[in-house]
Design a protein around this motif. Structure first.
Motif, PDB file in Angstrom:
ATOM      1  N   ALA A  65      16.581   0.597 -12.163  1.00 52.91           N
ATOM      2  CA  ALA A  65      16.691   1.577 -11.079  1.00 52.91           C
ATOM      3  C   ALA A  65      16.010   1.075  -9.808  1.00 52.91           C
ATOM      4  N   SER A  66      14.786   0.575  -9.950  1.00 48.78           N
ATOM      5  CA  SER A  66      14.070   0.091  -8.759  1.00 48.78           C
ATOM      6  C   SER A  66      12.884  -0.771  -9.158  1.00 48.78           C
ATOM      7  N   VAL A  67      12.465  -1.597  -8.222  1.00 50.35           N
ATOM      8  CA  VAL A  67      11.241  -2.382  -8.370  1.00 50.35           C
ATOM      9  C   VAL A  67      10.447  -2.239  -7.075  1.00 50.35           C
ATOM     10  N   LYS A  68       9.212  -1.807  -7.199  1.00 48.31           N
ATOM     11  CA  LYS A  68       8.328  -1.675  -6.048  1.00 48.31           C
ATOM     12  C   LYS A  68       7.169  -2.658  -6.184  1.00 48.31           C
ATOM     13  N   CYS A  69       6.738  -3.180  -5.044  1.00 51.43           N
ATOM     14  CA  CYS A  69       5.610  -4.105  -5.049  1.00 51.43           C
ATOM     15  C   CYS A  69       4.626  -3.718  -3.948  1.00 51.43           C
ATOM     16  N   ASP A  70       3.396  -3.445  -4.336  1.00 53.11           N
ATOM     17  CA  ASP A  70       2.331  -3.130  -3.385  1.00 53.11           C
ATOM     18  C   ASP A  70       1.284  -4.233  -3.420  1.00 53.11           C
ATOM     19  N   MET A  71       0.847  -4.674  -2.246  1.00 55.29           N
ATOM     20  CA  MET A  71      -0.272  -5.606  -2.194  1.00 55.29           C
ATOM     21  C   MET A  71      -1.545  -4.809  -1.957  1.00 55.29           C
ATOM     22  N   ILE A  72      -2.501  -4.993  -2.855  1.00 55.18           N
ATOM     23  CA  ILE A  72      -3.749  -4.222  -2.820  1.00 55.18           C
ATOM     24  C   ILE A  72      -4.908  -5.110  -2.419  1.00 55.18           C
ATOM     25  N   SER A  73      -5.705  -4.627  -1.470  1.00 58.57           N
ATOM     26  CA  SER A  73      -6.906  -5.327  -1.028  1.00 58.57           C
ATOM     27  C   SER A  73      -8.124  -4.663  -1.667  1.00 58.57           C
ATOM     28  N   SER A  74      -8.991  -5.486  -2.271  1.00 59.78           N
ATOM     29  CA  SER A  74     -10.162  -4.940  -2.961  1.00 59.78           C
ATOM     30  C   SER A  74     -11.404  -5.768  -2.650  1.00 59.78           C
ATOM     31  N   PHE A  75     -12.483  -5.088  -2.230  1.00 67.00           N
ATOM     32  CA  PHE A  75     -13.768  -5.740  -1.956  1.00 67.00           C
ATOM     33  C   PHE A  75     -14.794  -5.365  -3.023  1.00 67.00           C
ATOM     34  N   THR A  76     -15.555  -6.360  -3.494  1.00 62.56           N
ATOM     35  CA  THR A  76     -16.645  -6.098  -4.444  1.00 62.56           C
ATOM     36  C   THR A  76     -17.840  -6.981  -4.090  1.00 62.56           C
TER      37      THR A  76
ATOM     38  N   PRO B 158     -19.210  -3.025   3.657  1.00 63.48           N
ATOM     39  CA  PRO B 158     -19.611  -1.635   3.919  1.00 63.48           C
ATOM     40  C   PRO B 158     -19.032  -0.695   2.861  1.00 63.48           C
ATOM     41  N   SER B 159     -19.702   0.412   2.654  1.00 64.39           N
ATOM     42  CA  SER B 159     -19.307   1.354   1.601  1.00 64.39           C
ATOM     43  C   SER B 159     -17.896   1.902   1.814  1.00 64.39           C
ATOM     44  N   VAL B 160     -17.460   1.992   3.063  1.00 65.68           N
ATOM     45  CA  VAL B 160     -16.131   2.551   3.336  1.00 65.68           C
ATOM     46  C   VAL B 160     -15.016   1.637   2.840  1.00 65.68           C
ATOM     47  N   MET B 161     -15.342   0.372   2.521  1.00 72.72           N
ATOM     48  CA  MET B 161     -14.319  -0.571   2.078  1.00 72.72           C
ATOM     49  C   MET B 161     -14.331  -0.792   0.569  1.00 72.72           C
ATOM     50  N   ILE B 162     -15.192  -0.070  -0.147  1.00 73.89           N
ATOM     51  CA  ILE B 162     -15.313  -0.267  -1.592  1.00 73.89           C
ATOM     52  C   ILE B 162     -14.019   0.110  -2.306  1.00 73.89           C
ATOM     53  N   THR B 163     -13.376   1.178  -1.861  1.00 72.01           N
ATOM     54  CA  THR B 163     -12.152   1.648  -2.510  1.00 72.01           C
ATOM     55  C   THR B 163     -10.981   0.734  -2.173  1.00 72.01           C
ATOM     56  N   PRO B 164     -10.262   0.236  -3.184  1.00 75.69           N
ATOM     57  CA  PRO B 164      -9.083  -0.609  -2.923  1.00 75.69           C
ATOM     58  C   PRO B 164      -8.045   0.118  -2.077  1.00 75.69           C
ATOM     59  N   PHE B 165      -7.358  -0.606  -1.200  1.00 72.87           N
ATOM     60  CA  PHE B 165      -6.346   0.025  -0.366  1.00 72.87           C
ATOM     61  C   PHE B 165      -5.121  -0.879  -0.248  1.00 72.87           C
ATOM     62  N   THR B 166      -3.980  -0.264   0.030  1.00 71.35           N
ATOM     63  CA  THR B 166      -2.715  -0.979   0.118  1.00 71.35           C
ATOM     64  C   THR B 166      -2.520  -1.576   1.500  1.00 71.35           C
ATOM     65  N   ILE B 167      -2.166  -2.861   1.560  1.00 72.53           N
ATOM     66  CA  ILE B 167      -1.953  -3.511   2.855  1.00 72.53           C
ATOM     67  C   ILE B 167      -0.498  -3.958   3.044  1.00 72.53           C
ATOM     68  N   GLY B 168       0.302  -3.842   2.009  1.00 72.60           N
ATOM     69  CA  GLY B 168       1.704  -4.245   2.138  1.00 72.60           C
ATOM     70  C   GLY B 168       2.566  -3.616   1.067  1.00 72.60           C
ATOM     71  N   LYS B 169       3.855  -3.363   1.385  1.00 64.10           N
ATOM     72  CA  LYS B 169       4.782  -2.740   0.444  1.00 64.10           C
ATOM     73  C   LYS B 169       6.154  -3.410   0.492  1.00 64.10           C
ATOM     74  N   GLY B 170       6.806  -3.408  -0.666  1.00 66.97           N
ATOM     75  CA  GLY B 170       8.178  -3.897  -0.737  1.00 66.97           C
ATOM     76  C   GLY B 170       8.901  -3.146  -1.845  1.00 66.97           C
ATOM     77  N   GLU B 171      10.202  -2.903  -1.674  1.00 72.11           N
ATOM     78  CA  GLU B 171      10.953  -2.150  -2.688  1.00 72.11           C
ATOM     79  C   GLU B 171      12.410  -2.597  -2.699  1.00 72.11           C
ATOM     80  N   VAL B 172      12.965  -2.680  -3.905  1.00 71.47           N
ATOM     81  CA  VAL B 172      14.387  -2.965  -4.098  1.00 71.47           C
ATOM     82  C   VAL B 172      14.946  -1.924  -5.056  1.00 71.47           C
ATOM     83  N   LYS B 173      16.088  -1.327  -4.700  1.00 72.12           N
ATOM     84  CA  LYS B 173      16.715  -0.316  -5.560  1.00 72.12           C
ATOM     85  C   LYS B 173      18.051  -0.812  -6.088  1.00 72.12           C
ATOM     86  N   GLY B 174      18.363  -0.388  -7.306  1.00 68.39           N
ATOM     87  CA  GLY B 174      19.615  -0.776  -7.918  1.00 68.39           C
ATOM     88  C   GLY B 174      20.780   0.064  -7.428  1.00 68.39           C
TER      89      GLY B 174
END
Length: 212
Positions: A137-148, A196-212
């Motif tokens: 049906a579909s494939v989605k791809c998210d690029m996640i940025s994470s700081f530790t 910084p503490s505000v960057m501790i939570t992972p966040f999405t920096i890019g998206k891609g999607e293909v649908k059938g």
């Protein structure tokens, strides 16, 4: 009177027989779905790792995607993302995963013939037949940025690709939609500076999607 008893017994037998047949019919469908799910679980892992090979093929580097800046106190102040490259990479990975998954699923699902009896105890026996019961049906791809934190005045910046695949399993009696997500670490960079503490939570920096 005897004739009525025979008719009654016949109808009771007929109802019991039909109930058994219907039960086994639906049971065989559920068994086929189970085999389809196993096939999908196996294919999605291969599709995901095949898809991220584009990073090696295209010779992507960490610096091609993001630039982490620090302030005068050595604290990470800004993450500059090349939105075009990040989204293009995410879309390419999604496309590669979709194409690979589609080609694998077109080969069909191996189902033992005894599965069609609807009896789970013997469902794994007998030669296998190919059944085309899955469609992508579909494939989605998210690029996640994470700081530790990685030590004194050091920060680890990781980039992950979360590849989510959704497929439909279509049988004689029902359609079932399932999805799964594979997370692949693609870059792991060590930075001198505090996060910084505000960057501790992972966040999405890019998206891609293909649908059938």
């Amino acid at each position: 009177m005897k004739c009525k008893k025979k008719i009654f017994k016949f109808f009771c037998f007929l109802i019991a027989f039909l109930t058994l047949v219907v039960s086994l019919y639906f049971s065989s469908d559920r068994i086929v779905v189970d085999y389809a799910v196993k096939c999908f679980d196996s294919a999605i892992s291969s599709a995901s790792y095949y898809a991220v090979d584009v990073i090696v093929d295209k010779k992507y580097r960490y610096a091609d995607l993001v630039d982490v800046k620090t302030d005068k106190d050595g604290q990470i102040s800004m993450v500059v993302t090349d939105s075009y490259e990040v989204n293009r990479l995410s879309t390419t990975v999604a496309t590669n995963a979709f194409n690979y998954l589609t080609s694998e699923i077109k080969k069909g699902v191996d189902v033992p013939v005894c599965a069609f009896t609807g009896i789970r105890l013997i469902s794994g026996f007998g030669p296998t037949v190919k059944m085309k019961v899955i469609s992508v049906a579909s494939v989605k791809c998210d690029m996640i940025s994470s700081f530790t934190q990685a030590g004194i005045n050091q920060t680890r910046h990781s980039l992950y690709l979360n590849i989510n695949c959704t497929v439909n399993i279509v049988t004689k009696t029902a359609t079932k939609t399932i999805n799964d997500t594979i997370s692949v670490l693609v870059f792991d960079n060590l930075i001198v500076g505090k996060v910084p503490s505000v960057m501790i939570t992972p966040f999405t920096i890019g998206k891609g999607e293909v649908k059938g």
